[in-house]
Design a protein around this motif. Structure first.
Motif, mmCIF file in Angstrom:
data_model
loop_
_atom_site.group_PDB
_atom_site.id
_atom_site.type_symbol
_atom_site.label_atom_id
_atom_site.label_comp_id
_atom_site.label_asym_id
_atom_site.label_seq_id
_atom_site.Cartn_x
_atom_site.Cartn_y
_atom_site.Cartn_z
ATOM 1 N N VAL A 195 -18.472 1.555 4.926
ATOM 2 C CA VAL A 195 -17.990 2.785 4.249
ATOM 3 C C VAL A 195 -18.583 4.017 5.303
ATOM 4 O O VAL A 195 -19.743 3.931 5.587
ATOM 5 C CB VAL A 195 -18.283 3.004 3.141
ATOM 6 N N GLY A 196 -17.706 4.932 5.275
ATOM 7 C CA GLY A 196 -18.087 6.230 5.958
ATOM 8 C C GLY A 196 -17.541 7.469 5.642
ATOM 9 O O GLY A 196 -16.520 7.460 4.922
ATOM 10 N N ASN A 197 -18.114 8.528 6.028
ATOM 11 C CA ASN A 197 -17.674 9.851 5.643
ATOM 12 C C ASN A 197 -16.262 10.057 6.528
ATOM 13 O O ASN A 197 -16.260 9.527 7.690
ATOM 14 C CB ASN A 197 -18.540 10.849 5.846
ATOM 15 N N ASP A 198 -15.271 10.539 6.110
ATOM 16 C CA ASP A 198 -13.859 10.672 6.697
ATOM 17 C C ASP A 198 -14.044 11.607 7.997
ATOM 18 O O ASP A 198 -13.677 11.109 8.961
ATOM 19 C CB ASP A 198 -12.669 10.998 5.680
ATOM 20 N N ALA A 199 -14.848 12.723 8.019
ATOM 21 C CA ALA A 199 -14.831 13.512 9.082
ATOM 22 C C ALA A 199 -15.627 12.893 10.243
ATOM 23 O O ALA A 199 -15.110 12.901 11.413
ATOM 24 C CB ALA A 199 -15.370 14.738 8.809
ATOM 25 N N ASN A 200 -16.830 12.181 9.820
ATOM 26 C CA ASN A 200 -17.434 11.300 10.664
ATOM 27 C C ASN A 200 -16.535 10.185 11.478
ATOM 28 O O ASN A 200 -16.554 10.031 12.759
ATOM 29 C CB ASN A 200 -18.660 10.534 10.176
ATOM 30 N N LEU A 201 -15.746 9.571 10.584
ATOM 31 C CA LEU A 201 -14.841 8.594 11.144
ATOM 32 C C LEU A 201 -13.842 9.107 11.699
ATOM 33 O O LEU A 201 -13.534 8.514 12.835
ATOM 34 C CB LEU A 201 -14.354 7.485 9.991
ATOM 35 N N GLY A 202 -13.339 10.310 11.683
ATOM 36 C CA GLY A 202 -12.342 10.980 12.489
ATOM 37 C C GLY A 202 -12.754 11.468 13.921
ATOM 38 O O GLY A 202 -12.078 11.168 14.796
ATOM 39 N N ALA A 203 -14.298 11.451 14.077
ATOM 40 C CA ALA A 203 -14.807 11.842 14.999
ATOM 41 C C ALA A 203 -14.723 10.463 16.167
ATOM 42 O O ALA A 203 -14.511 10.630 17.059
ATOM 43 C CB ALA A 203 -16.163 12.385 14.901
ATOM 44 N N GLU A 377 -8.626 9.918 10.648
ATOM 45 C CA GLU A 377 -9.419 9.219 9.621
ATOM 46 C C GLU A 377 -9.254 7.657 9.264
ATOM 47 O O GLU A 377 -10.133 6.823 9.255
ATOM 48 C CB GLU A 377 -9.743 9.950 8.126
ATOM 49 N N VAL A 378 -7.962 7.211 9.251
ATOM 50 C CA VAL A 378 -7.784 5.972 8.589
ATOM 51 C C VAL A 378 -8.094 5.191 10.036
ATOM 52 O O VAL A 378 -8.642 4.127 9.777
ATOM 53 C CB VAL A 378 -6.218 5.584 8.153
ATOM 54 N N LEU A 379 -7.652 5.837 11.236
ATOM 55 C CA LEU A 379 -7.991 4.888 12.390
ATOM 56 C C LEU A 379 -9.419 4.884 12.763
ATOM 57 O O LEU A 379 -9.951 3.871 13.143
ATOM 58 C CB LEU A 379 -7.378 5.770 13.720
ATOM 59 N N GLY A 380 -10.218 5.776 12.062
ATOM 60 C CA GLY A 380 -11.482 5.612 12.253
ATOM 61 C C GLY A 380 -12.267 4.680 11.324
ATOM 62 O O GLY A 380 -13.152 4.184 11.796
ATOM 63 N N ALA A 381 -11.678 4.604 10.211
ATOM 64 C CA ALA A 381 -11.823 3.533 9.099
ATOM 65 C C ALA A 381 -11.787 2.174 10.063
ATOM 66 O O ALA A 381 -12.795 1.351 9.868
ATOM 67 C CB ALA A 381 -11.074 3.732 7.735
ATOM 68 N N ILE A 382 -10.699 1.805 10.690
ATOM 69 C CA ILE A 382 -10.392 0.692 11.319
ATOM 70 C C ILE A 382 -11.509 0.434 12.469
ATOM 71 O O ILE A 382 -11.904 -0.631 12.578
ATOM 72 C CB ILE A 382 -9.007 0.910 11.815
ATOM 73 N N ALA A 383 -11.809 1.564 13.061
ATOM 74 C CA ALA A 383 -12.809 1.367 14.206
ATOM 75 C C ALA A 383 -14.264 1.162 13.640
ATOM 76 O O ALA A 383 -14.941 0.461 14.255
ATOM 77 C CB ALA A 383 -12.827 2.867 14.913
ATOM 78 N N LEU A 384 -14.343 1.682 12.440
ATOM 79 C CA LEU A 384 -15.623 1.371 11.688
ATOM 80 C C LEU A 384 -16.009 -0.272 11.617
ATOM 81 O O LEU A 384 -16.714 -1.020 11.799
ATOM 82 C CB LEU A 384 -15.731 2.126 10.378
ATOM 83 N N ALA A 385 -14.630 -1.026 10.973
ATOM 84 C CA ALA A 385 -14.593 -2.207 10.617
ATOM 85 C C ALA A 385 -14.814 -2.833 12.015
ATOM 86 O O ALA A 385 -15.432 -4.200 12.205
ATOM 87 C CB ALA A 385 -13.078 -2.729 10.024
#
Ligand code: ZN
Length: 413
Positions: A195-203, A377-385
Motif C-alpha cells: 500500500v502507498g499514498n497515491d501521489a507518491n505512487l504517481g511519482a 496512480e494505478v500504474l504506480g500501484a502496479i509498479a509498487l507490487a
C-alpha cells in the motif's frame, strides 16, 4: 556445503537476486544499467543475465526504448524486463471520487483496466467490495487465475503510515481513519498486498514509465479533487519521518482563506483543488458545474475557465517555491485530472516560480505535464507490487502458488 555463507554458490545466488531486483526496481534495464547499479563486473552481469534469460526469468525487449538521456551515440542498448508471460500484478487506486483497477503482466504492461466513479469517502466497505469485483471481472476476461497474480499494489488518496501500512488519522479521506488497507484486501483476495499514498505512487509511475524516465530528482504534483505530491530524490522517494512527506495540498497559501478538510485554514487544496476550481467558475456557469466542465471550457479557450486554471497554477507555484529553493529538483511533473488543463495551468506555475525562486534555481527547473494522465496512480500501484514482490518469490514461482499466501505486509512507499 554449497549454502555456506561466503561460498561461491551462495555468492552467485545473491548476485542473481541483485540482478533481478535491479531490473524489477527500474521496470526495465540494460546490461550496462545493471553493471552501473550493482557494481558487479560486466562479465558477471553478462553471465548472470544469460542464465536468467535461459530460465525465462528475464527477457530481452528490443521493442522497448531506453530513456533518451542514457546512451551518448552508438547502438542503443537492449532493455531487459521480467518475463511478462509468467504471471501478473494487480493495481488499485482509491481516489476521492472513484476507483481504478488494472491488471498487468510481469513487465508492468497493462493488459486490461476498469474505472468506476463513486464516492469513496465514508463508503469504505463498498469501495473494497467494488474493487474486488472489478479485479475478478478483469482476471476473468484475461483468463488469468488469481493463483498467477504475484502481488497487489494499492494507491490511496490519504497519507499511509510507515509503521503499520494503515491510513493515518485524521485522514483527509473521510471515514478511512486507521483503516488497514493491506489486511482488508488480503482477507478478501488472499494476495500479498502493498500500500502507498497515491501521489507518491504517481511519482514512481512517471519515473518508471513516463515524463520522469531518466530523471532522478523531481517533484510529481497530482492535481485532482485533492492535491498531493511525490518527491523523488536521487532516484528514491522521500517519505519523511513518518511516511507522510509531500502533502502539498496542505501547504498554507492563503492564511485567512477557507477552512480545509484537514482542519487548517487556507491550504493549497482550498484554493486550487477541484472543488475550489468549480466554485470559482460556478458564479458564471451555474451551481452544477463539475471539474470536467472547467477543464473542457479551459481547453476550448473560455477566458473565465482559463483564468481560474491559471490562478490555480499560480497558487500551486507559490506552494512549490520553497520546495524548489530547498531541493533544486530537475523537473516539476504536473499530473492528475487538473493536470490535463495544460498550458494555462503550467504558465501559472511558471509565473509564480519566476517571481519567488532565485533565478539560478528557477532556471534549472523544467515544468512539464505528466505523460500518464489520470492513470499514473494505478500504474504506480502496479509498479509498487512489481518492486516489492521479492525477487526470490519470482524465481520460485513456477508452481504459481501465490494465492492464499497473502502477507499483508502493508509495505508502504
Ligand atoms: Zn489542509
Amino acid at each position: 556445503m554449497g549454502n555456506a555463507p561466503g561460498s561461491l554458490e551462495s555468492l552467485r545466488r545473491t548476485n542473481r537476486l541483485r540482478v533481478l531486483q535491479t531490473v524489477q526496481s527500474r521496470g526495465a534495464a540494460s546490461r550496462a544499467d545493471i553493471v552501473r547499479l550493482t557494481g558487479l563486473s560486466r562479465t558477471t552481469v553478462s553471465s548472470l543475465v544469460a542464465e536468467l534469460v535461459s530460465e525465462s526469468l528475464l527477457v530481452e525487449r528490443p521493442d522497448q526504448q531506453p530513456p533518451p538521456a542514457s546512451p551518448n551515440g552508438g547502438r542503443p542498448a537492449t532493455l531487459l524486463t521480467l518475463d511478462p508471460g509468467a504471471g501478473g500484478f494487480l493495481g488499485m487506486h482509491f481516489g476521492h471520487d472513484g476507483l481504478r483497477v488494472a491488471v498487468a503482466d510481469l513487465s508492468c504492461t497493462v493488459l486490461d483496466e476498469e474505472q468506476r466513479t463513486m464516492d469513496v469517502e465514508e463508503h469504505v466497505g463498498d469501495a473494497f467490495g467494488h474493487a474486488c469485483e472489478m479485479a475478478a471481472r478483469l482476471l476473468g476476461r484475461l483468463d488469468l487465475a488469481v493463483s498467477r497474480v504475484v502481488g497487489l499494489g494499492v494507491a490511496v488518496s490519504a497519507p499511509v503510515r510507515h509503521d503499520s501500512g494503515a491510513i493515518a488519522s485524521p485522514s483527509p479521506l473521510k471515514g478511512w481513519d486507521d483503516v488497514n488497507v493491506a489486511e482488508e484486501l488480503d482477507r478478501r483476495l488472499g494476495l500479498p498486498v502493498y500500500v502507498g499514498n497515491d501521489a507518491n505512487l504517481g511519482a514512481v509511475a512517471e519515473w518508471m514509465f513516463g515524463a520522469g524516465r531518466g530523471v532522478d530528482d523531481f517533484v510529481y504534483v497530482m492535481l485532482s479533487d485533492g492535491i498531493g505530491s511525490g518527491i523523488m530524490l536521487n532516484g528514491r522517494l522521500h517519505l519523511g519521518a513518518t511516511g507522510t512527506a509531500g502533502e502539498l495540498g496542505h501547504v498554507v497559501v492563503s492564511p485567512y482563506g477557507f477552512v480545509c478538510r484537514c482542519g487548517n485554514r487556507g491550504c493549497l487544496e482550498t484554493v486550487a483543488g477541484g472543488r475550489a476550481l468549480t466554485a470559482a467558475l460556478s458564479q458564471v456557469t451555474g451551481p452544477n458545474t463539475t471539474l470536467d466542465d472547467v477543464l473542457r471550457l479551459a481547453r476550448a479557450g473560455d477566458p473565465g475557465a482559463r483564468r481560474a486554471v491559471q490562478d490555480a497554477g499560480r497558487a500551486v507555484g507559490r506552494a512549490l517555491s520553497g520546495l524548489c529553493t530547498m531541493l533544486n529538483p530537475r523537473l516539476i511533473i504536473v499530473g492528475g485530472r487538473t493536470g490535463a488543463a495544460g498550458e494555462p495551468l503550467l504558465d501559472g506555475i511558471r509565473a509564480s516560480l519566476a517571481r519567488e525562486v532565485s533565478p539560478p534555481v528557477n532556471g534549472s527547473v523544467g515544468i512539464v505535464p505528466g505523460s500518464l494522465g489520470e492513470r499514473a496512480e494505478v500504474l504506480g500501484a502496479i509498479a509498487l507490487a512489481h518492486r516489492m514482490t521479492p525477487a526470490a518469490a519470482l524465481t520460485g514461482r513456477a508452481g504459481g502458488s501465490a494465492a492464499g499466501t497473502g502477507t499483508a505486509g502493508g509495505r508502504v512507499i
